[in-house]
Write a protein that holds these residues in place. Sequence first.
Motif, PDB file in Angstrom:
ATOM      1  N   PRO A   1      -6.470  -9.636   2.668  1.00 42.54           N
ATOM      2  CA  PRO A   1      -7.391  -8.819   3.456  1.00 42.54           C
ATOM      3  C   PRO A   1      -8.848  -9.188   3.233  1.00 42.54           C
ATOM      4  N   ASP A   2      -9.135 -10.004   2.229  1.00 41.33           N
ATOM      5  CA  ASP A   2     -10.507 -10.436   1.973  1.00 41.33           C
ATOM      6  C   ASP A   2     -10.889 -11.676   2.773  1.00 41.33           C
ATOM      7  N   ARG A   3      -9.983 -12.180   3.622  1.00 40.42           N
ATOM      8  CA  ARG A   3     -10.306 -13.358   4.423  1.00 40.42           C
ATOM      9  C   ARG A   3     -11.510 -13.098   5.316  1.00 40.42           C
ATOM     10  N   LEU A   4     -12.413 -14.063   5.369  1.00 41.71           N
ATOM     11  CA  LEU A   4     -13.511 -14.021   6.322  1.00 41.71           C
ATOM     12  C   LEU A   4     -12.972 -14.408   7.693  1.00 41.71           C
ATOM     13  N   LYS A   5     -13.462 -13.717   8.753  1.00 43.87           N
ATOM     14  CA  LYS A   5     -12.835 -13.851  10.064  1.00 43.87           C
ATOM     15  C   LYS A   5     -13.703 -14.492  11.126  1.00 43.87           C
ATOM     16  N   GLN A   6     -15.012 -14.378  11.008  1.00 40.72           N
ATOM     17  CA  GLN A   6     -15.885 -14.965  12.009  1.00 40.72           C
ATOM     18  C   GLN A   6     -17.264 -15.156  11.395  1.00 40.72           C
ATOM     19  N   PRO A   7     -18.094 -16.000  11.977  1.00 45.24           N
ATOM     20  CA  PRO A   7     -19.428 -16.227  11.401  1.00 45.24           C
ATOM     21  C   PRO A   7     -20.270 -14.953  11.453  1.00 45.24           C
ATOM     22  N   MET A   8     -21.142 -14.788  10.448  1.00 47.24           N
ATOM     23  CA  MET A   8     -21.983 -13.604  10.347  1.00 47.24           C
ATOM     24  C   MET A   8     -23.351 -13.979   9.794  1.00 47.24           C
ATOM     25  N   LYS A   9     -24.320 -13.120  10.042  1.00 44.55           N
ATOM     26  CA  LYS A   9     -25.629 -13.281   9.425  1.00 44.55           C
ATOM     27  C   LYS A   9     -25.975 -12.017   8.651  1.00 44.55           C
ATOM     28  N   ARG A  10     -26.788 -12.194   7.634  1.00 40.50           N
ATOM     29  CA  ARG A  10     -27.155 -11.089   6.746  1.00 40.50           C
ATOM     30  C   ARG A  10     -28.091 -10.120   7.467  1.00 40.50           C
ATOM     31  N   VAL A  11     -27.869  -8.815   7.244  1.00 38.05           N
ATOM     32  CA  VAL A  11     -28.758  -7.791   7.796  1.00 38.05           C
ATOM     33  C   VAL A  11     -29.339  -6.899   6.698  1.00 38.05           C
ATOM     34  N   GLY A  12     -28.852  -6.978   5.476  1.00 41.40           N
ATOM     35  CA  GLY A  12     -29.407  -6.224   4.361  1.00 41.40           C
ATOM     36  C   GLY A  12     -30.061  -7.168   3.376  1.00 41.40           C
ATOM     37  N   LYS A  13     -30.258  -6.697   2.168  1.00 43.98           N
ATOM     38  CA  LYS A  13     -30.774  -7.561   1.116  1.00 43.98           C
ATOM     39  C   LYS A  13     -29.663  -8.495   0.647  1.00 43.98           C
TER      40      LYS A  13
ATOM     41  N   PHE B   1     -33.291 -19.878   2.086  1.00 41.43           N
ATOM     42  CA  PHE B   1     -32.128 -19.830   2.986  1.00 41.43           C
ATOM     43  C   PHE B   1     -30.887 -20.289   2.244  1.00 41.43           C
ATOM     44  N   ILE B   2     -29.810 -19.512   2.392  1.00 40.81           N
ATOM     45  CA  ILE B   2     -28.544 -19.820   1.732  1.00 40.81           C
ATOM     46  C   ILE B   2     -27.418 -19.787   2.757  1.00 40.81           C
ATOM     47  N   VAL B   3     -26.661 -20.880   2.830  1.00 40.86           N
ATOM     48  CA  VAL B   3     -25.457 -20.953   3.662  1.00 40.86           C
ATOM     49  C   VAL B   3     -24.249 -20.872   2.739  1.00 40.86           C
ATOM     50  N   VAL B   4     -23.313 -19.997   3.045  1.00 38.88           N
ATOM     51  CA  VAL B   4     -22.048 -19.936   2.318  1.00 38.88           C
ATOM     52  C   VAL B   4     -20.918 -20.127   3.323  1.00 38.88           C
ATOM     53  N   HIS B   5     -20.044 -21.063   3.021  1.00 39.16           N
ATOM     54  CA  HIS B   5     -18.871 -21.340   3.863  1.00 39.16           C
ATOM     55  C   HIS B   5     -17.660 -21.212   2.960  1.00 39.16           C
ATOM     56  N   ASP B   6     -16.821 -20.217   3.196  1.00 45.45           N
ATOM     57  CA  ASP B   6     -15.727 -19.937   2.274  1.00 45.45           C
ATOM     58  C   ASP B   6     -14.588 -19.250   3.004  1.00 45.45           C
ATOM     59  N   VAL B   7     -13.479 -19.132   2.302  1.00 47.21           N
ATOM     60  CA  VAL B   7     -12.290 -18.482   2.847  1.00 47.21           C
ATOM     61  C   VAL B   7     -12.364 -16.969   2.667  1.00 47.21           C
ATOM     62  N   MET B   8     -12.928 -16.542   1.528  1.00 43.27           N
ATOM     63  CA  MET B   8     -12.913 -15.126   1.149  1.00 43.27           C
ATOM     64  C   MET B   8     -14.320 -14.541   1.072  1.00 43.27           C
ATOM     65  N   MET B   9     -14.372 -13.208   1.129  1.00 40.57           N
ATOM     66  CA  MET B   9     -15.602 -12.501   0.835  1.00 40.57           C
ATOM     67  C   MET B   9     -15.714 -12.377  -0.685  1.00 40.57           C
ATOM     68  N   THR B  10     -16.135 -13.453  -1.318  1.00 38.75           N
ATOM     69  CA  THR B  10     -16.305 -13.490  -2.761  1.00 38.75           C
ATOM     70  C   THR B  10     -17.630 -12.821  -3.139  1.00 38.75           C
ATOM     71  N   PRO B  11     -17.851 -12.560  -4.431  1.00 39.52           N
ATOM     72  CA  PRO B  11     -19.171 -12.054  -4.835  1.00 39.52           C
ATOM     73  C   PRO B  11     -20.310 -12.986  -4.432  1.00 39.52           C
ATOM     74  N   SER B  12     -20.091 -14.295  -4.500  1.00 40.98           N
ATOM     75  CA  SER B  12     -21.143 -15.240  -4.108  1.00 40.98           C
ATOM     76  C   SER B  12     -21.410 -15.193  -2.619  1.00 40.98           C
ATOM     77  N   ALA B  13     -20.374 -14.951  -1.825  1.00 40.30           N
ATOM     78  CA  ALA B  13     -20.552 -14.895  -0.369  1.00 40.30           C
ATOM     79  C   ALA B  13     -21.509 -13.791   0.046  1.00 40.30           C
ATOM     80  N   ARG B  14     -21.630 -12.770  -0.776  1.00 45.05           N
ATOM     81  CA  ARG B  14     -22.508 -11.649  -0.460  1.00 45.05           C
ATOM     82  C   ARG B  14     -23.991 -12.037  -0.498  1.00 45.05           C
ATOM     83  N   TYR B  15     -24.291 -13.232  -1.017  1.00 44.55           N
ATOM     84  CA  TYR B  15     -25.686 -13.682  -1.109  1.00 44.55           C
ATOM     85  C   TYR B  15     -26.061 -14.643   0.011  1.00 44.55           C
ATOM     86  N   ALA B  16     -25.199 -14.770   1.012  1.00 41.20           N
ATOM     87  CA  ALA B  16     -25.470 -15.699   2.109  1.00 41.20           C
ATOM     88  C   ALA B  16     -26.460 -15.112   3.103  1.00 41.20           C
TER      89      ALA B  16
END
Length: 791
Positions: free
Chosen positions: A109-121, A488-503
């Motif tokens: 259920p943690d799979r990323l499903k589509q491209p997104m951009k950050r809206v918070g910090k 600017f940080i690009v993250v490309h991954d399979v899961m919503m990992t803790p690091s992905a939250r910084y993209a």
Amino acid sequence: MKLPEVSRRSFLKWSAVVGAGAAIGGASMAKGGLKVLEGTAEAAGTPVPDKVVWQQCTVNCGGYSCALKLHVKDDVIIRVDTDQEDRPGFPAMRACQRGRATRQFVYSPDRLKQPMKRVGKRGEGKFEPITWDEAYTLIAENLDRIIKTYGNHAVYNHYASGTDGTTRTSIPRLLNMLGGYLNYYGTYSSACYSWAAPYTYGGTPYNSSDDLVNSRLIVLFANNAGETQPGGGNEFYWQMQAKKAGAKIIVVDPRLSDTAKAIADEWIPIRPTTDNALMDALAYVMITENLHDQAFLDKYCIGFDDEHLPPSAPPKSSYKSYVLGEADGVPKTPEWAEAITGVPRETIVRLAREIALTKPCALIQNLGWQRHAYGEQPVRGLPVLAAMTGNIGVKGGGTGLRDGRKNAPSPSIPAGTNPVKASIPVFMWTEAIVRGTELTAKDGLRGVDRLESNIKFIWNYGGNTLINQHSDTRDTHRILQDESLCEFIVVHDVMMTPSARYADVLLPDATSYERLHLGRGSTNVMGDRYYLGVPAITPLFDVKTNYEVCAGVAEKLGIGDKFTEGKTWEDWCREAIAAVVAKNPGFPTWEQLLKDPIVRGTEVEPIIGLASFVADPEKNPLSTPSGKIEIYSEQLAELAAQRGNADELPPIPKYIPSWEGPQDPLREKYPIQLVGHHVKRRVHSTHDNNPWLEEVEPQMITLNELDAAERGIKDGDMVRVWNDRGEIHVRCRVSKAIMPGVADLPQGAWYTPNGSGVDVRGCINTVTKYHPTPGAKGNPQHTNLVQVAKL
């Protein structure tokens, strides 16, 4: 996304599941979707698959490429099997529990499903969906802006294993076409090892793992292959074969590892960071009892004694003079070492005699102890004992380094040449964000005198090192959240990992089982290599591969045709295999690999490191300046003089009391040494969110029963673990299987801070220190002092 409750043994068939929460950015289900089993139970029997696809486990355990046999029905993986074909001299490439839990990874259920951009910090994990075209545009615009504003030194391709195996070159290929990027050297796994060993040998020579069956005595230091590589790495397999052949096995480790439980005749617990003190005392016994091989040392080595020092070395600077106390007035006796290491003097004397008198003896280190404060020292220390006992260049012996692998050719996709010559130590990327232009050769900077810019752009593909695997999560969070530092940080991954939250832009990747990929070409198996992975299922959701992403960004930057050369990913893969075939006659062609992707090797003799050197050192000199084994290194002496840290980088290996070690006064406040081993339920941080593997081994800290009793802690209690850097709440395991004064919190748990900043999952980097080692500038993440108390 909430998935239905199903038995772990049920064969799952997925139907549409609607909904995605804030944790995955509010993305809706796109193409693919998940399908749920309709009323199937174990009693109904095993569904007959439509096809069976050979694939490989691509997680970075160090063993690499265990075979996975994926049973697929209705475009769904319903079963995971593995290789079962044992042949004489060729153990099957059997996957461990991590590879066999692949379905829980693919359908997480943690799979990323589509491209997104950050809206918070950064770090908040707040995103909104965007199209792929918008994602490519954002990446291209920011990459172009930052290069034009700051130069190519500002662009950093972040350290990570990725999921492409040896074909992970799409990002470097793209960046090289744009003028290059800041590179790194070393790895989080082996920075000190790779840096230090060449000062002794000019490289990293080894005996291959299959040679262990020729050993009579094997002493393992910081070596836990039974947990880290239980499957296709097969280092543990050969250790077991050696035991069956009659070898005695001794394990030196602060904790009673699964390896020690399974195969050790003796476990010698030792305080973390003190292995050099033990080795020095072993050498003292051998020297004073005349058990060492002086003839070998005279012929093949530089710097063991004063008679064989290089001309530039000062008097009494040899290893022998240091051990006997002639240099500093402190003989490195077993009594001296006992006070430091906690290993009884009687044990030290007995072990020294046993190592010296048993032939052949394999002294083998692994990577645990080189992730300490002075991790360069033990890497060079154990080879001295191998030389002192004459076990180098012989069957059943070894170089005192790691046992090694038989490498097969590895296919790759051309990345071109990086125009930027600058590289930084892999562990120092956060420092390069904050003060990159201040770094010099003293900080480990290579290729240039100074960087033109701090890091301003990070591309992180398939890695969780941005926050989870890097030291001191609190300070790392502070650096990453400051948009005036890294822009600017690009993250490309399979899961919503803790690091992905910084993209800033977050991209969903396909798993290895949903796309074509080429495998790795290096394992401890004798000749078996897995090379070709074809898609087992249609990719779920709106995901794209690394090559597709780079091609899309290249198109936006006006170099699309240059990047692709008009080729598809399959075209590149076919060419890579063809290149291997051209250099290796008899290697399977593409068409043959499609039929049988497991390359069956031919049995060959074990590799015996430095055998030719020992046979004729004049004709086969080493790559060291002297051509010999350098126990005393003039290169290190010169480097330490340039850096101004001779006390931390001595020319001979020696024990140096570490910061946050057993002799640090900080122990008055934080009395427990904390280490974090690699566990069988995760590969680094991969699979931490896998529920099946959580059942295998829940995340817990292990504390000795004496330390627990002193704190009123019982087995299973929740405890707080803290120091000045952070705090963790985690369940405690009380055990005799760890040395008093030491605690173990397995590395890799996903960083999960609560509202107060307390990690509630058990991420050890909440309390680890950012303090690069003096030589390699590597990560010392096993060197931590903490306090533990019951919650």
